[in-house]
Scaffold this motif. Structure first.
Motif, PDB file in Angstrom:
ATOM      1  N   ASN A  37      -2.956  33.196  69.724  1.00  0.00           N
ATOM      2  CA  ASN A  37      -3.264  33.908  70.965  1.00  0.00           C
ATOM      3  C   ASN A  37      -4.339  34.949  70.706  1.00  0.00           C
ATOM      4  OD1 ASN A  37      -1.514  32.649  72.741  1.00  0.00           O
ATOM      5  ND2 ASN A  37       0.190  34.011  72.265  1.00  0.00           N
ATOM      6  N   GLY A  38      -5.311  35.034  71.629  1.00  0.00           N
ATOM      7  CA  GLY A  38      -6.374  36.011  71.483  1.00  0.00           C
ATOM      8  C   GLY A  38      -7.528  35.563  70.622  1.00  0.00           C
ATOM      9  N   ALA A  39      -7.493  34.304  70.157  1.00  0.00           N
ATOM     10  CA  ALA A  39      -8.570  33.818  69.296  1.00  0.00           C
ATOM     11  C   ALA A  39      -9.847  33.525  70.072  1.00  0.00           C
ATOM     12  CB  ALA A  39      -8.112  32.555  68.546  1.00  0.00           C
ATOM     13  N   GLY A  40      -9.722  33.347  71.400  1.00  0.00           N
ATOM     14  CA  GLY A  40     -10.902  33.060  72.216  1.00  0.00           C
ATOM     15  C   GLY A  40     -10.959  31.634  72.753  1.00  0.00           C
ATOM     16  N   LYS A  41      -9.865  30.883  72.618  1.00  0.00           N
ATOM     17  CA  LYS A  41      -9.877  29.473  72.996  1.00  0.00           C
ATOM     18  C   LYS A  41     -10.117  29.276  74.495  1.00  0.00           C
ATOM     19  CE  LYS A  41      -5.696  28.569  71.527  1.00  0.00           C
ATOM     20  NZ  LYS A  41      -5.278  29.994  71.327  1.00  0.00           N
TER      21      LYS A  41
ATOM     22  N   GLY B 285     -12.376  35.050  67.754  1.00  0.00           N
ATOM     23  CA  GLY B 285     -13.681  34.767  68.339  1.00  0.00           C
ATOM     24  C   GLY B 285     -14.671  34.057  67.455  1.00  0.00           C
ATOM     25  N   ARG B 286     -14.214  33.580  66.294  1.00  0.00           N
ATOM     26  CA  ARG B 286     -15.109  32.868  65.378  1.00  0.00           C
ATOM     27  C   ARG B 286     -14.490  31.539  64.949  1.00  0.00           C
ATOM     28  NH1 ARG B 286     -15.792  38.285  63.411  1.00  0.00           N
ATOM     29  NH2 ARG B 286     -17.985  38.955  63.536  1.00  0.00           N
ATOM     30  N   VAL B 287     -15.336  30.541  64.674  1.00  0.00           N
ATOM     31  CA  VAL B 287     -14.878  29.295  64.058  1.00  0.00           C
ATOM     32  C   VAL B 287     -14.741  29.541  62.564  1.00  0.00           C
ATOM     33  CG1 VAL B 287     -15.451  26.903  63.526  1.00  0.00           C
ATOM     34  CG2 VAL B 287     -15.955  27.817  65.799  1.00  0.00           C
ATOM     35  N   VAL B 288     -13.523  29.365  62.043  1.00  0.00           N
ATOM     36  CA  VAL B 288     -13.301  29.599  60.612  1.00  0.00           C
ATOM     37  C   VAL B 288     -13.109  28.291  59.849  1.00  0.00           C
ATOM     38  CG1 VAL B 288     -12.390  31.920  60.914  1.00  0.00           C
ATOM     39  CG2 VAL B 288     -10.822  29.974  61.012  1.00  0.00           C
TER      40      VAL B 288
END
Length: 249
Positions: free
Chosen positions: A40-44, A214-217
């Motif tokens: 949750n909150g990752a930006g998906k 908010g970033r692709v890791v």
């Protein structure tokens, strides 16, 4: 190699001072199912809302078949064939199942084709045919999710973007929803899937992206991400060695 239909480059989105997306790069090819997983909150969801024009990026580009989308209005993006099935389903509760489905075809003109597609959707979702004249608000959560997907199909999508389709559903219904997602791929519909149920999402995905703050890791095939120690520990709730012990117990 399959045609690249959607490309996102250096996408940045902010809610006031809060940076929700911090330079996302992503691509989707014709016929793929691509999963986006993360906490949750990752930006998906923000990512899908930005692709569909509901949010405007601070920076970066979104292209569909080489055409820029970042300044395009949401209804024009829909007319291009990018269909967003939002989190929470967002069915029109006071309208019938029939009217909800027909709303999905509001950009289309050919009545004969619309009727043909309606029959195809009802064949895929027999429960919607049974409840065709029911108010959508009286359907169960799983039935509403089927209705939301069916409504999206009525737009003849080139890309179907599904945001948390399993959210709040019983396990047996979740299994059915993921069978439907596999069916979409079998029909040649390109799917961009945001899902907290990481294990199920990666099982049906050709490729996947892992988002954190908010970033692709991480990005890889769905199968490789399922085997990843990092993904297993962070998103699947178990370590690889725990899985091996369980399998040999």
């Amino acid at each position: 190699m399959m045609e690249k239909v959607l490309q996102v480059k250096n996408l940045k989105v902010a809610y006031g001072p809060i940076k929700a997306l911090k330079g996302i790069d992503l691509e989707v090819r014709q016929g793929e199912t691509v999963a986006i997983i993360g906490a949750n909150g990752a930006g998906k969801s923000t990512l899908l809302k930005t692709i569909s024009g509901l949010l405007k990026p601070a920076e970066g580009t979104i292209e569909f078949r080489g055409q820029p989308l970042t300044s395009m209005a949401p209804h024009h993006i829909v007319s291009k064939g990018l269909i967003h099935v939002p989190e929470g389903r967002a069915v029109l509760g006071r309208m019938t199942v029939e009217d909800n489905l027909l709303m999905g075809a509001y950009c289309r003109k050919d009545e004969k084709e619309i009727q043909e597609d309606l029959e195809k959707v009802l064949a895929l979702f027999p429960i919607l045919k049974e409840r065709f004249k029911f108010q959508a608000g009286n359907l169960s959560g799983g039935q509403q999710q089927m209705l939301a997907i069916g409504r999206g199909m009525m737009a003849r999508p080139q890309i179907m973007m599904l945001d948390e389709p399993s959210l709040g559903l019983a396990p047996i219904v979740i299994k059915e929803i993921f069978e439907i997602i596999k069916n979409l791929r079998d029909k040649g519909i390109t799917v961009l899937l945001v899902e907290q149920n990481a294990k199920q999402a990666l099982k049906v995905a050709d490729r996947g992206y892992v988002l954190e703050t908010g970033r692709v890791v991480l990005s890889d095939s769905g199968a490789n991400l399922l085997r990843s120690e990092e993904v297993t520990r962070a998103y699947l709730g178990e370590r690889k060695d725990d899985t091996r012990r369980a399998l040999t117990a």
